[in-house]
Design a protein around this motif. Sequence first.
Motif, short mmCIF file in Angstrom:
data_model
loop_
_atom_site.label_atom_id
_atom_site.label_comp_id
_atom_site.label_asym_id
_atom_site.label_seq_id
_atom_site.Cartn_x
_atom_site.Cartn_y
_atom_site.Cartn_z
N THR A 188 47.81 -57.52 -9.56
CA THR A 188 48.92 -56.65 -9.17
C THR A 188 48.51 -55.19 -9.01
O THR A 188 49.37 -54.35 -8.73
CB THR A 188 50.05 -56.73 -10.22
OG1 THR A 188 49.51 -56.39 -11.51
CG2 THR A 188 50.62 -58.14 -10.29
N PHE A 191 49.64 -52.92 -5.60
CA PHE A 191 50.98 -52.83 -5.05
C PHE A 191 51.58 -51.43 -5.14
O PHE A 191 52.14 -50.91 -4.17
CB PHE A 191 51.90 -53.85 -5.73
CG PHE A 191 51.61 -55.26 -5.32
CD1 PHE A 191 52.13 -55.77 -4.16
CD2 PHE A 191 50.79 -56.07 -6.08
CE1 PHE A 191 51.86 -57.08 -3.75
CE2 PHE A 191 50.51 -57.36 -5.69
CZ PHE A 191 51.05 -57.87 -4.53
N GLY A 237 57.37 -50.07 -5.17
CA GLY A 237 56.10 -50.62 -5.64
C GLY A 237 56.22 -51.32 -6.97
O GLY A 237 55.61 -52.38 -7.19
N LEU A 240 57.76 -54.79 -6.40
CA LEU A 240 56.78 -55.74 -5.87
C LEU A 240 55.77 -56.15 -6.94
O LEU A 240 55.39 -57.33 -7.02
CB LEU A 240 56.05 -55.11 -4.68
CG LEU A 240 56.89 -54.84 -3.43
CD1 LEU A 240 56.02 -54.19 -2.35
CD2 LEU A 240 57.52 -56.11 -2.91
N CYS A 241 55.33 -55.21 -7.75
CA CYS A 241 54.38 -55.51 -8.83
C CYS A 241 55.01 -56.47 -9.83
O CYS A 241 54.36 -57.43 -10.27
CB CYS A 241 53.97 -54.20 -9.51
SG CYS A 241 52.82 -54.40 -10.89
N ARG A 244 55.15 -60.05 -8.31
CA ARG A 244 53.84 -60.72 -8.30
C ARG A 244 53.42 -61.11 -9.71
O ARG A 244 52.84 -62.19 -9.92
CB ARG A 244 52.80 -59.80 -7.66
CG ARG A 244 51.39 -60.33 -7.68
CD ARG A 244 51.25 -61.62 -6.87
NE ARG A 244 49.92 -62.19 -6.99
CZ ARG A 244 48.89 -61.86 -6.21
NH1 ARG A 244 49.04 -60.95 -5.24
NH2 ARG A 244 47.72 -62.42 -6.36
#
Length: 314
Positions: A188, A191, A237, A240-241, A244
């Motif tokens: 990760t 991201f 961000g 998204l991190c 994931r």
Amino acid sequence: MTETTSSAKPELLAIASLADDTRLRAGAAARRRAKSGVWRRANEEPAWLRWTLIGIALTFLTLMLVLPLVVVIYGAFEQGLRVWWEAIKEPDSLAAIRLSLFVVLIVVPVNTIFGVAAAWAIAKFEFRGKSVLISIIDMPFAISPVVVGLIFVILFGSQGWLGPWLSEHDIRIIFAVPAIVIVILFGTMPFIARELIPLMQQQGKEEEEASLTLGANGWRTFLRVTLPNIKWGLIYGVILCNARALGEFGAVAVVSGRVRGETNTMPLHIEVLYNEYMFTAAFAVSSLLTGLALLTIALKSLVEWMDARHHVHE
């Protein structure tokens, strides 16, 4: 007679000039209409083609996204809410949920700090090794998660480079929680940094330089100038991190050892349940992971909407 002819010449010249001007304007207008027509013809596809493309896209989304989602939800609640809740509160399921959330609570803050620091350094300064740092940040995008897991097994395993030293000091990384945190942290890593780097480069560094010139220190400049300018990109961000980190499977499967109730994250626990033909329990845990994914998508859409609204007001 001569005087009448002489006086009529200027009028004739004016009429001829006006006619020429009218013809020129009409020709220019005709050329513009022709160009506009060509542009419209080049950019407007036939109705049948537009609807065909839309139908193909909707069919693909239905088969690859909507249908699997419906199958998961149906499989989870097929036998009722009580059976779903029994599967969720089963000790191994709770252990997998706790482990996944625990890893997220470590990985997301660490990657946030690293991402902001790396993006600030890359966007605001020139230094040797800048391209190397960018390549390192992009590395998780280029390497398979399974290969990442094997790399850390070779590095920290009992037969690996650091394995004997770790064994001597009774430090266990592989087939334990630290290995899971490390591989997810690696996967990760890009991201947040990759979301902030272009944003900071676009904004430039004039505002920070002005703040420093007016006497503000580095931390005050970051908190009052830099952070407000990047807050929406940073939130995006982080989302998204987080997504994931919750869904990582390949690298975790290699380094975790799949110890039930100890090193199984939610994706690994779902696989174990499915392989043991406990389909309802597998779908139940999957529905929980799917709910978290949908929540992530909703938050992502909300951040994009608020960011667009913020730019409109500016």
